[in-house]
Design an enzyme around this catalytic site. Structure first.
Site, PDB file in Angstrom:
ATOM      1  CE1 TYR A  18       1.088  -1.302   4.194  1.00 57.84           C
ATOM      2  CE2 TYR A  18       0.946   1.089   4.354  1.00 57.84           C
ATOM      3  CZ  TYR A  18       1.388  -0.126   4.842  1.00 57.84           C
ATOM      4  OH  TYR A  18       2.163  -0.154   5.990  1.00 57.84           O
ATOM      5  N   GLY A  19       2.191   1.087  -0.018  1.00 56.47           N
ATOM      6  CA  GLY A  19       3.130   2.220  -0.048  1.00 56.47           C
ATOM      7  C   GLY A  19       4.018   2.072  -1.261  1.00 56.47           C
ATOM      8  CB  SER A  20       7.668   2.262  -1.769  1.00 61.02           C
ATOM      9  OG  SER A  20       8.073   1.273  -0.865  1.00 61.02           O
ATOM     10  CD  GLU A  95       8.737  -2.588   3.039  1.00 58.13           C
ATOM     11  OE1 GLU A  95       8.253  -1.735   3.799  1.00 58.13           O
ATOM     12  OE2 GLU A  95       9.077  -2.322   1.869  1.00 58.13           O
TER      13      GLU A  95
HETATM   14  C1  SIN Z   1      11.360   3.027  -0.816  1.00 62.19           C
HETATM   15  O1  SIN Z   1      11.116   4.014  -0.127  1.00 62.19           O
HETATM   16  O2  SIN Z   1      11.621   3.108  -2.017  1.00 62.19           O
HETATM   17  C2  SIN Z   1      11.334   1.658  -0.189  1.00 62.19           C
HETATM   18  C3  SIN Z   1      10.895   1.692   1.222  1.00 62.19           C
HETATM   19  C4  SIN Z   1       9.790   0.807   1.608  1.00 62.19           C
HETATM   20  O3  SIN Z   1       9.451  -0.122   0.922  1.00 62.19           O
HETATM   21  O4  SIN Z   1       9.210   1.037   2.679  1.00 62.19           O
END
Ligand code: SIN
Length: 195
Positions: A18-20, A95
């Protein structure tokens, strides 16, 4: 269900991002599906001293906060066979070790009525993490994001790519938190760049 139970005797595993992870999974997978989980809202409330910030200037990245009434959209990736161990090893460093996230098991609902829900592993940062930052206004969060960078890049790249993912992949989904921070960051950029 505990994260280790989702793995026992299985030859396939779903990981919910749900993020990167939605725009940069960086691990091998068999297939991916767009969809959502319920009972959590996505918030830029976690601090980041590795990927998008450092110890002097913590970046702001997303985590999931329990909330019965909402759902969070993202991507679930299915990893199979040897991909499972490889992916878990990789995500443990990215992570857990570097990001401060812990794992949970959630029910993932793929978009499209004919698709059945699946259990998925998700990485969440909790308020007891030492670099958890908690709530702030969209303007405060944006002001922090535009000046931070870490080993994976600028914090604003993380924000803009996530907003772009939601706008293009889930155009009907409202995400006031995300889009208000994006708007505040874009409004602040000229100040940063100078006359
Ligand atoms: C990113 O910020 O590119 C990777 C960091 C993450 O997956 O939390």
């Amino acid at each position: 269900m505990k994260p280790q139970d989702i793995l026992s005797g299985k030859n396939s595993l779903w990981i919910f991002g749900y993020g990167s992870l939605v725009w940069k999974p960086d691990f091998k997978y068999k297939r991916s599906k767009i969809g959502y989980i319920t009972g959590y809202k996505r918030r830029f409330w976690h601090g980041d001293n590795f990927h998008r910030g450092d110890d002097e200037m913590l970046g702001r990245v997303v985590t999931l906060i329990e909330d019965d009434d909402v759902c969070t959209w993202g991507v679930a990736f299915e990893v199979i066979g040897a991909q499972m161990e490889e992916c878990l090893k990789y995500l443990n460093v990215r992570e857990a070790v570097r990001g401060g996230y812990v794992t949970k098991v959630v029910e993932f609902f793929p978009r499209g009525q004919e698709e059945s829900p699946v259990l998925a592993l998700v990485y969440i940062a909790t308020p007891d993490n030492p670099i958890y930052l908690g709530p702030a206004t969209a303007e405060e969060i944006a002001a922090q994001i535009i000046v931070c960078k870490g080993k994976s890049g600028h914090n604003i790249e993380y924000l803009l790519r996530l907003a772009e993912f939601m706008r293009t992949t889930c155009p009907d989904v409202e995400d006031t938190h995300l889009f208000s921070i994006e708007a505040a960051a874009v409004a602040l950029l000229p100040m940063l760049l100078g006359p």
